[in-house]
Enzyme design. Structure first.
Site, PDB file in Angstrom:
ATOM      1  N   TYR A 129       0.823  -1.215   0.000  1.00 14.32           N
ATOM      2  CA  TYR A 129       0.000   0.000   0.000  1.00 14.32           C
ATOM      3  C   TYR A 129       0.858   1.266   0.000  1.00 14.32           C
ATOM      4  CZ  TYR A 129      -4.156  -2.847   1.060  1.00 14.32           C
ATOM      5  OH  TYR A 129      -5.185  -3.759   1.021  1.00 14.32           O
ATOM      6  N   ASP A 150     -11.152  -8.098   7.771  1.00 14.69           N
ATOM      7  CA  ASP A 150     -12.559  -7.885   7.430  1.00 14.69           C
ATOM      8  C   ASP A 150     -13.328  -9.204   7.404  1.00 14.69           C
ATOM      9  OD1 ASP A 150     -12.382  -5.147   7.257  1.00 14.69           O
ATOM     10  OD2 ASP A 150     -13.479  -5.041   5.365  1.00 14.69           O
TER      11      ASP A 150
END
Ligand code: NAD
Length: 357
Positions: free
Chosen positions: A141, A252
Site C-alpha cells: 500500500y 474484514d
C-alpha cells in the site's frame, strides 16, 4: 497524573457513537480516578467543511501531544466528488503515517449472546476470540515505485511494489509475539512465502525472533489457506500477524465471522504506546442522524485505549464486563436485533452501559 485524550468524532454516525463512548469514559474516570483530560478536534469531511482539508497540521500536532486518540469514522457521499488528495479518508492516512501508527490490532470476538448473528454455524464461532495484528504503514500500500504507465506499444500498465525491510517486519513481529504472550501463547504468521520474496524475508525474521519468546508457539500459514481456515475453523487461531494488504482482507473476513461490524473495536499503535482507537466500521451514511447506530464498537475501542495506551486495565475490563451485562439483559441496537430481544437506540444502549458500570 492526568491522561490526555483527543476525541475526533468525524462524519456520519461518528458523532453519535463517539458521544456514547465519551459518557462511558467519563463514568470510568469518576469510578477509577483516572484523571482523564478530554479535548475535541475535527477530521474527515467535518474538517474539510471547516478548514478545507481533512486534517489540519494543528489538529495533527494537538493529537500527537496527547496519550491517545478516540476516533469515530470519516467519509460520506457529500465529499465523494472531491479530488483524491483532499478526501476525508486522507485525514486518516495522514494521522496514521505521521504518528507512525504501524501496528493495527483487530480483535474478532463473538459474544456468546450474539452467536446467532454470525453467518456461520453457532458451534463453529461460539466463543471465538482472535486477535489479528496487521502491519499498517508499509507493504504494497505504500511501496514505491507505483503508478500507471504507458508502455512502448501504447498499452497502459498499472504497477505497485511489495516491499518490507527487516526492521519493519521485526517491530510488528515483536508486537505480535508480545500480544500472544499476554493471551493464549499461539501466534500464526500469515504470508505467501511460496511466491513472494518479500514474505520469504517476513518468515525468516519471525523464525529468527521466535526463540526470544519461548512461551509463544509460532506457526506459519499461506494467506490463501488462512482465508480458508478462518471460515472453516476460526477457533484454531489465537493471534495472527500479517502484512498490510493480507491483514486488510483477513481482518474484514474475521470481522464478519462475528456477525456485526457494529461490535468490533480496533487499535493502531506506534512504538511509544501512543494509539488511535476506532471502530472497524465506517461512517454508515445510510443510517446517520437516525439515532439507531450501534455504539458498542466505539465503546469497546475506548476500553482498548484504556488497556493499551493509558495503563488502566481494570477500567478496560469494567467496560467490557458492562457491555456483556447489557447484552445479557437482552438490549440490542437494530444491527444485532433478533426476535425476543429489546430494540434500543444509540443513546439508550450507551446509557445502559453507563448504568451497568
Ligand atoms: P460502513 O461500515 O460505514 O457501513 C456498512 C454497513 O454497515 C452499512 O449498512 C451501515 O449502516 C452498517 N453499519 C456500520 N456501522 C454500524 C453501526 N455502528 N451500527 C449499525 N450499523 C452499522 O461502510 P461503507 O458503507 O462501505 O462506507 C461508508 C463511508 O464510510 C464511506 O465514505 C467510506 O469511505 C467510509 N469508511 C470509513 C472508515 C473509517 O473511518 N475508518 C472505514 C470504512 C469506510
Amino acid at each position: 497524573m492526568s491522561k490526555k485524550i483527543m476525541i475526533l468524532p468525524g462524519d456520519g454516525i461518528g458523532p453519535e457513537i463517539v458521544a456514547q463512548a465519551v459518557e462511558v469514559l467519563k463514568t470510568v474516570d469518576a469510578k477509577f480516578g483516572l484523571g482523564l483530560e478530554l479535548s475535541e478536534g475535527k477530521i474527515g469531511g467535518d474538517s474539510i467543511d471547516a478548514f478545507g482539508e481533512p486534517l489540519t497540521d494543528e489538529t495533527l500536532a494537538a493529537a500527537g501531544a496527547t496519550d491517545a486518540v478516540l476516533l469515530g469514522a470519516v467519509g460520506g457521499p457529500k465529499w465523494d466528488q472531491l479530488g483524491r488528495d483532499i478526501r476525508p479518508e486522507r485525514g486518516l492516512l495522514k494521522i496514521r503515517s505521521k504518528l507512525g501508527l504501524f501496528a493495527n490490532y483487530r480483535p474478532a470476538i463473538l459474544y456468546p449472546q450474539l452467536a446467532d448473528a454470525s453467518s456461520l454455524k453457532p458451534e463453529v464461532v461460539a466463543g471465538l476470540d482472535i486477535l489479528i495484528v496487521r502491519e499498517l504503514t508499509g507493504g504494497i500500500y505504500f511501496g514505491e515505485p507505483r503508478g500507471i504507465r504507458t508502455l512502448e506499444n501504447g498499452e497502459k500498465q498499472g504497477f505497485n511494489t511489495y516491499v518490507y525491510s527487516e526492521s519493519e517486519i521485526e517491530r510488528i513481529a515483536r508486537t505480535a509475539f508480545e500480544a500472544a504472550e499476554k493471551r493464549n501463547g499461539k501466534l500464526c504468521s500469515v504470508d505467501k512465502a511460496n511466491v513472494l520474496e518479500a514474505t520469504v524475508l517476513w518468515r525468516e525474521v519471525l523464525d529468527r525472533l521466535a526463540p526470544e519468546y519461548p512461551n509463544v508457539e509460532l506457526s506459519h500459514m499461506y494467506v490463501d489457506n488462512a482465508a480458508m481456515q478462518l471460515v472453516r475453523a476460526p477457533k484454531q487461531f489465537d493471534v495472527m500477524v500479517t502484512g498490510n494488504m493480507f491483514g486488510d482482507i483477513l481482518s474484514d473476513a474475521a470481522a464478519m465471522l462475528t456477525g456485526s461490524i457494529g461490535m468490533l473495536p480496533s487499535a493502531s499503535l506506534n512504538e511509544t504506546g501512543f494509539g488511535m482507537y476506532e471502530p472497524c466500521h465506517g461512517s454508515a451514511p445510510d443510517i446517520a442522524g437516525q439515532g439507531i447506530a450501534n455504539p458498542l464498537a466505539t465503546i469497546l475501542s475506548a476500553a482498548m485505549m484504556l488497556r493499551y495506551s493509558l495503563d488502566a486495565e481494570e477500567a478496560a475490563k469494567a467496560i467490557e464486563a458492562a457491555v456483556s451485562k447489557v447484552l445479557d439483559s437482552g438490549l440490542r441496537t437494530a444491527d444485532i436485533y433478533t426476535d425476543g430481544m429489546k430494540k434500543v437506540s444509540t443513546a439508550e444502549m450507551g446509557a445502559a452501559v453507563v448504568a451497568a458500570l
